[in-house]
Write a protein that holds these residues in place. Structure first.
Motif, PDB file in Angstrom:
ATOM      1  N   ALA A   1       0.872  -1.181   0.000  1.00  0.00           N
ATOM      2  CA  ALA A   1       0.000   0.000   0.000  1.00  0.00           C
ATOM      3  C   ALA A   1       0.904   1.224   0.000  1.00  0.00           C
ATOM      4  O   ALA A   1       1.895   1.277   0.725  1.00  0.00           O
ATOM      5  N   TYR A   2       0.582   2.177  -0.812  1.00  0.00           N
ATOM      6  CA  TYR A   2       1.409   3.388  -0.921  1.00  0.00           C
ATOM      7  C   TYR A   2       0.712   4.525  -0.207  1.00  0.00           C
ATOM      8  O   TYR A   2      -0.454   4.826  -0.474  1.00  0.00           O
ATOM      9  N   LEU A   3       1.414   5.132   0.732  1.00  0.00           N
ATOM     10  CA  LEU A   3       0.848   6.266   1.449  1.00  0.00           C
ATOM     11  C   LEU A   3       1.127   7.545   0.688  1.00  0.00           C
ATOM     12  O   LEU A   3       2.266   7.843   0.330  1.00  0.00           O
ATOM     13  N   LEU A   4       0.070   8.285   0.406  1.00  0.00           N
ATOM     14  CA  LEU A   4       0.195   9.533  -0.333  1.00  0.00           C
ATOM     15  C   LEU A   4       1.117  10.493   0.406  1.00  0.00           C
ATOM     16  O   LEU A   4       1.088  10.596   1.620  1.00  0.00           O
ATOM     17  N   LYS A   5       1.973  11.156  -0.351  1.00  0.00           N
ATOM     18  CA  LYS A   5       2.841  12.162   0.250  1.00  0.00           C
ATOM     19  C   LYS A   5       1.994  13.183   1.006  1.00  0.00           C
ATOM     20  O   LYS A   5       0.833  13.413   0.663  1.00  0.00           O
ATOM     21  N   GLU A   6       2.578  13.773   1.987  1.00  0.00           N
ATOM     22  CA  GLU A   6       1.828  14.717   2.806  1.00  0.00           C
ATOM     23  C   GLU A   6       1.383  15.913   1.969  1.00  0.00           C
ATOM     24  O   GLU A   6       2.177  16.734   1.544  1.00  0.00           O
TER      25      GLU A   6
ATOM     26  N   MET B   1     -20.475  15.140 -17.807  1.00  0.00           N
ATOM     27  CA  MET B   1     -20.431  14.002 -16.906  1.00  0.00           C
ATOM     28  C   MET B   1     -19.564  14.279 -15.679  1.00  0.00           C
ATOM     29  O   MET B   1     -19.901  13.875 -14.560  1.00  0.00           O
ATOM     30  N   LEU B   2     -18.442  14.945 -15.874  1.00  0.00           N
ATOM     31  CA  LEU B   2     -17.568  15.261 -14.738  1.00  0.00           C
ATOM     32  C   LEU B   2     -18.311  16.061 -13.675  1.00  0.00           C
ATOM     33  O   LEU B   2     -18.091  15.878 -12.468  1.00  0.00           O
ATOM     34  N   SER B   3     -19.196  16.940 -14.098  1.00  0.00           N
ATOM     35  CA  SER B   3     -19.933  17.792 -13.155  1.00  0.00           C
ATOM     36  C   SER B   3     -21.091  17.058 -12.493  1.00  0.00           C
ATOM     37  O   SER B   3     -21.703  17.583 -11.567  1.00  0.00           O
ATOM     38  N   ALA B   4     -21.378  15.853 -12.942  1.00  0.00           N
ATOM     39  CA  ALA B   4     -22.516  15.113 -12.395  1.00  0.00           C
ATOM     40  C   ALA B   4     -22.140  14.262 -11.182  1.00  0.00           C
ATOM     41  O   ALA B   4     -23.004  13.598 -10.611  1.00  0.00           O
ATOM     42  N   TYR B   5     -20.845  14.320 -10.783  1.00  0.00           N
ATOM     43  CA  TYR B   5     -20.374  13.444  -9.710  1.00  0.00           C
ATOM     44  C   TYR B   5     -19.665  14.204  -8.600  1.00  0.00           C
ATOM     45  O   TYR B   5     -19.112  15.295  -8.820  1.00  0.00           O
ATOM     46  N   ASP B   6     -19.702  13.604  -7.405  1.00  0.00           N
ATOM     47  CA  ASP B   6     -18.870  14.050  -6.283  1.00  0.00           C
ATOM     48  C   ASP B   6     -17.646  13.144  -6.218  1.00  0.00           C
ATOM     49  O   ASP B   6     -17.739  11.934  -6.491  1.00  0.00           O
ATOM     50  N   TYR B   7     -16.489  13.711  -5.816  1.00  0.00           N
ATOM     51  CA  TYR B   7     -15.226  12.970  -5.820  1.00  0.00           C
ATOM     52  C   TYR B   7     -14.604  12.986  -4.426  1.00  0.00           C
ATOM     53  O   TYR B   7     -14.652  14.007  -3.723  1.00  0.00           O
ATOM     54  N   THR B   8     -13.993  11.853  -4.040  1.00  0.00           N
ATOM     55  CA  THR B   8     -13.386  11.713  -2.714  1.00  0.00           C
ATOM     56  C   THR B   8     -12.033  11.020  -2.838  1.00  0.00           C
ATOM     57  O   THR B   8     -11.911  10.003  -3.539  1.00  0.00           O
ATOM     58  N   MET B   9     -11.011  11.556  -2.155  1.00  0.00           N
ATOM     59  CA  MET B   9      -9.707  10.902  -2.131  1.00  0.00           C
ATOM     60  C   MET B   9      -9.760   9.672  -1.227  1.00  0.00           C
ATOM     61  O   MET B   9     -10.262   9.729  -0.113  1.00  0.00           O
ATOM     62  N   GLU B  10      -9.250   8.546  -1.735  1.00  0.00           N
ATOM     63  CA  GLU B  10      -9.152   7.316  -0.957  1.00  0.00           C
ATOM     64  C   GLU B  10      -7.683   7.006  -0.680  1.00  0.00           C
ATOM     65  O   GLU B  10      -6.790   7.716  -1.156  1.00  0.00           O
ATOM     66  N   GLU B  11      -7.428   5.948   0.085  1.00  0.00           N
ATOM     67  CA  GLU B  11      -6.047   5.556   0.374  1.00  0.00           C
ATOM     68  C   GLU B  11      -5.341   5.155  -0.911  1.00  0.00           C
ATOM     69  O   GLU B  11      -5.866   4.384  -1.713  1.00  0.00           O
ATOM     70  N   SER B  12      -4.152   5.667  -1.122  1.00  0.00           N
ATOM     71  CA  SER B  12      -3.412   5.410  -2.357  1.00  0.00           C
ATOM     72  C   SER B  12      -2.826   3.996  -2.367  1.00  0.00           C
ATOM     73  O   SER B  12      -2.648   3.362  -1.324  1.00  0.00           O
ATOM     74  N   VAL B  13      -2.514   3.506  -3.577  1.00  0.00           N
ATOM     75  CA  VAL B  13      -1.953   2.170  -3.736  1.00  0.00           C
ATOM     76  C   VAL B  13      -0.848   2.215  -4.782  1.00  0.00           C
ATOM     77  O   VAL B  13      -0.644   3.227  -5.458  1.00  0.00           O
TER      78      VAL B  13
ATOM     79  N   ASN C   1       1.944  -1.365 -10.913  1.00  0.00           N
ATOM     80  CA  ASN C   1       3.130  -1.384 -11.775  1.00  0.00           C
ATOM     81  C   ASN C   1       4.303  -0.644 -11.124  1.00  0.00           C
ATOM     82  O   ASN C   1       5.070   0.057 -11.794  1.00  0.00           O
ATOM     83  N   ASN C   2       4.417  -0.800  -9.792  1.00  0.00           N
ATOM     84  CA  ASN C   2       5.485  -0.164  -9.002  1.00  0.00           C
ATOM     85  C   ASN C   2       5.459   1.359  -9.076  1.00  0.00           C
ATOM     86  O   ASN C   2       6.476   2.019  -8.909  1.00  0.00           O
ATOM     87  N   ARG C   3       4.269   1.908  -9.293  1.00  0.00           N
ATOM     88  CA  ARG C   3       4.114   3.361  -9.358  1.00  0.00           C
ATOM     89  C   ARG C   3       2.977   3.770  -8.440  1.00  0.00           C
ATOM     90  O   ARG C   3       1.905   3.134  -8.426  1.00  0.00           O
ATOM     91  N   PRO C   4       3.167   4.836  -7.649  1.00  0.00           N
ATOM     92  CA  PRO C   4       2.100   5.290  -6.747  1.00  0.00           C
ATOM     93  C   PRO C   4       0.901   5.821  -7.516  1.00  0.00           C
ATOM     94  O   PRO C   4       1.045   6.522  -8.517  1.00  0.00           O
ATOM     95  N   GLN C   5      -0.276   5.477  -7.009  1.00  0.00           N
ATOM     96  CA  GLN C   5      -1.522   5.859  -7.669  1.00  0.00           C
ATOM     97  C   GLN C   5      -2.434   6.633  -6.725  1.00  0.00           C
ATOM     98  O   GLN C   5      -2.641   6.233  -5.578  1.00  0.00           O
ATOM     99  N   TYR C   6      -2.979   7.747  -7.227  1.00  0.00           N
ATOM    100  CA  TYR C   6      -4.119   8.349  -6.554  1.00  0.00           C
ATOM    101  C   TYR C   6      -5.310   7.408  -6.747  1.00  0.00           C
ATOM    102  O   TYR C   6      -5.506   6.850  -7.832  1.00  0.00           O
ATOM    103  N   VAL C   7      -6.097   7.242  -5.701  1.00  0.00           N
ATOM    104  CA  VAL C   7      -7.353   6.503  -5.828  1.00  0.00           C
ATOM    105  C   VAL C   7      -8.474   7.474  -5.472  1.00  0.00           C
ATOM    106  O   VAL C   7      -8.527   7.991  -4.355  1.00  0.00           O
TER     107      VAL C   7
ATOM    108  N   TYR D   1     -11.372   5.800  -9.707  1.00  0.00           N
ATOM    109  CA  TYR D   1     -10.314   6.040 -10.679  1.00  0.00           C
ATOM    110  C   TYR D   1      -8.970   5.768 -10.019  1.00  0.00           C
ATOM    111  O   TYR D   1      -8.736   6.192  -8.877  1.00  0.00           O
ATOM    112  N   TYR D   2      -8.082   5.086 -10.712  1.00  0.00           N
ATOM    113  CA  TYR D   2      -6.692   4.932 -10.296  1.00  0.00           C
ATOM    114  C   TYR D   2      -5.871   5.788 -11.256  1.00  0.00           C
ATOM    115  O   TYR D   2      -5.874   5.542 -12.468  1.00  0.00           O
TER     116      TYR D   2
END
Length: 414
Positions: free
Chosen positions: A109-114, A227-239, A242-248, A266-267
């Protein structure tokens, strides 16, 4: 008598030549067989990506974590690479013995930078990823070789299995999907001969999902401005992927529209802001809207009640450019007829994996040869006959339950 003897000799020679040809085909490739597991829990990892680094040869593990990857004997490849969401990718030396081996991945599990996750931060990341699509994804024409499988279960029993090798033509990601096309190269099917198993509904998709569900290219589904305006977005725990950190980033409907919306995740690659994986499901809170969105036709008097409609899309990066890699759809629903006491539960799973890619195709797929979204896949392919049907094409290894289901269906044809 002489003529009979001559014919017999010719027949034996023909059989000998056919056997030689089969052996020659078999000798052209070897198969890497394996099972992917979590190194800590020993849990089997489904839908892990298995590839030959530096090549376009790819497959995925099945729901039991098993995979088989066919590689040309003449290949100079020395390693395979295995990756999965939330795990460190691993490169392993190629074993040409064709024995089934276990490959372990380490969870990470990758912890998002501060960072200060201010209001609107998650939406801002998605907006930036959309703005970089033309930079991050292929800007050339590509012809993919894909494996497609579609299974239908009634309860836990398989009543239909269809498979195919597809040709998938895609134009640059700066363009829409209008000229993206899919064609069935070869395919086969097994359908239950029991009339009570007949599935009387037609859902949108089939092989055309390889075009329609490329969300990054077909922005109308989730990623255009409306479509982008039709949704609410929330940051989740990053992962890691392919050995690269991902926003979730999770998303849910924020408005009510005349049609059903979706919820999912979205990853997004933290460094390049590339969509690497999209998971989403149809919002079934308004069942009529959802049915209108996915159902092409059904007979009068049949009640259709969906319980889950979900999708997964993976993209794979090579040399700094991302391409469609794997898609899966799951539709679960009940069907019952008026005046009947009991309903039947059905589950349809469709999978497509891009196993090879040509980035300089000499042809495209003419419209008349292409598979359309409203066509029935099983109408385009023949019944199972040849056990060596796939030859040197890479496929998704069938699970034990699927193999058992195939054997039961085959008995109905004897």
């Amino acid at each position: 008598m002489k003529a009979l003897l001559k014919n017999l000799i010719c027949m034996l020679l023909l059989m000998f030549l056919v056997n030689l040809q089969s052996e020659a085909v078999a000798a052209e490739f070897f198969t890497i067989n394996g099972v992917v597991k979590d190194s800590h829990s020993k849990k089997k990892l489904e839908y892990a990506t298995v590839t030959i680094p530096g090549s376009t040869i790819t497959t995925v593990s099945n729901a039991d974590g098993e995979f088989s990857l066919k590689v040309k004997v003449s290949s100079t490849a020395t390693e395979i690479e295995i990756s999965h969401v939330g795990y460190l990718s691993s490169r392993i030396p190629i074993d040409r013995s064709e024995e089934t081996k276990t490959y372990y991945l380490n969870p990470n599990a990758y912890l998002l930078k501060e960072v200060v996750v201010r209001p609107g931060f998650a939406r801002s990341i998605v907006d930036q990823a959309v703005s970089k699509i033309e930079t991050n994804y292929s800007q050339s024409n590509n012809m993919f070789t894909c494996f497609y499988r579609e299974t239908v279960q009634k309860g836990k029993r398989y009543i239909q299995v269809s498979e195919a090798i597809l040709n998938l033509y895609k134009e640059p990601y700066s363009k829409g999907i209008d000229r993206d096309r899919v064609r069935i190269y070869k395919g086969r099917k097994l359908i239950s001969q029991n009339l009570k198993d007949t599935l009387a509904v037609k859902l949108m998709g089939g092989p055309y999902m390889a075009v329609l569900l490329d969300i990054v290219k077909n922005k109308d589904i989730l990623l255009d401005k409306e479509m982008l305006s039709a949704y609410d977005y929330t940051m989740e725990e990053s992962v890691n992927l392919n050995n690269r950190p991902q926003y979730v980033i999770s998303f849910r409907p924020a408005v009510v529209l005349p049609y059903a919306l979706y919820y999912g995740k979205y990853y997004i690659d933290e460094q390049t802001l590339t969509f690497t994986r999209i998971e989403f499901s149809l919002d079934l809170s308004d069942r009529d809207k959802a049915i209108n969105q996915i159902l092409i036709r059904k007979p009068a008097g049949l009640h259709f009640k969906p319980s889950e409609v979900s999708f997964v899309i993976n993209y794979k990066q090579q040399n700094g450019v991302s391409y469609m890699n794997y898609m899966r759809t799951l539709s679960q629903f009940k069907c019952d007829w008026k005046k009947r006491l009991f309903s039947s539960k059905y589950s349809i799973v469709s999978e497509v994996v891009a196993t090879e890619r040509d980035d300089s195709p000499k042809e495209y797929i003419p419209y008349k040869e292409s598979f359309k979204y409203d066509q029935l896949f099983e109408d385009k392919v023949s019944n199972f006959t040849d056990e060596n049907f796939w030859g040197d094409y890479n496929i998704i290894a069938p699970t034990e339950s699927l193999l058992d289901g195939l054997n039961k269906l085959k008995k109905q044809y004897k």
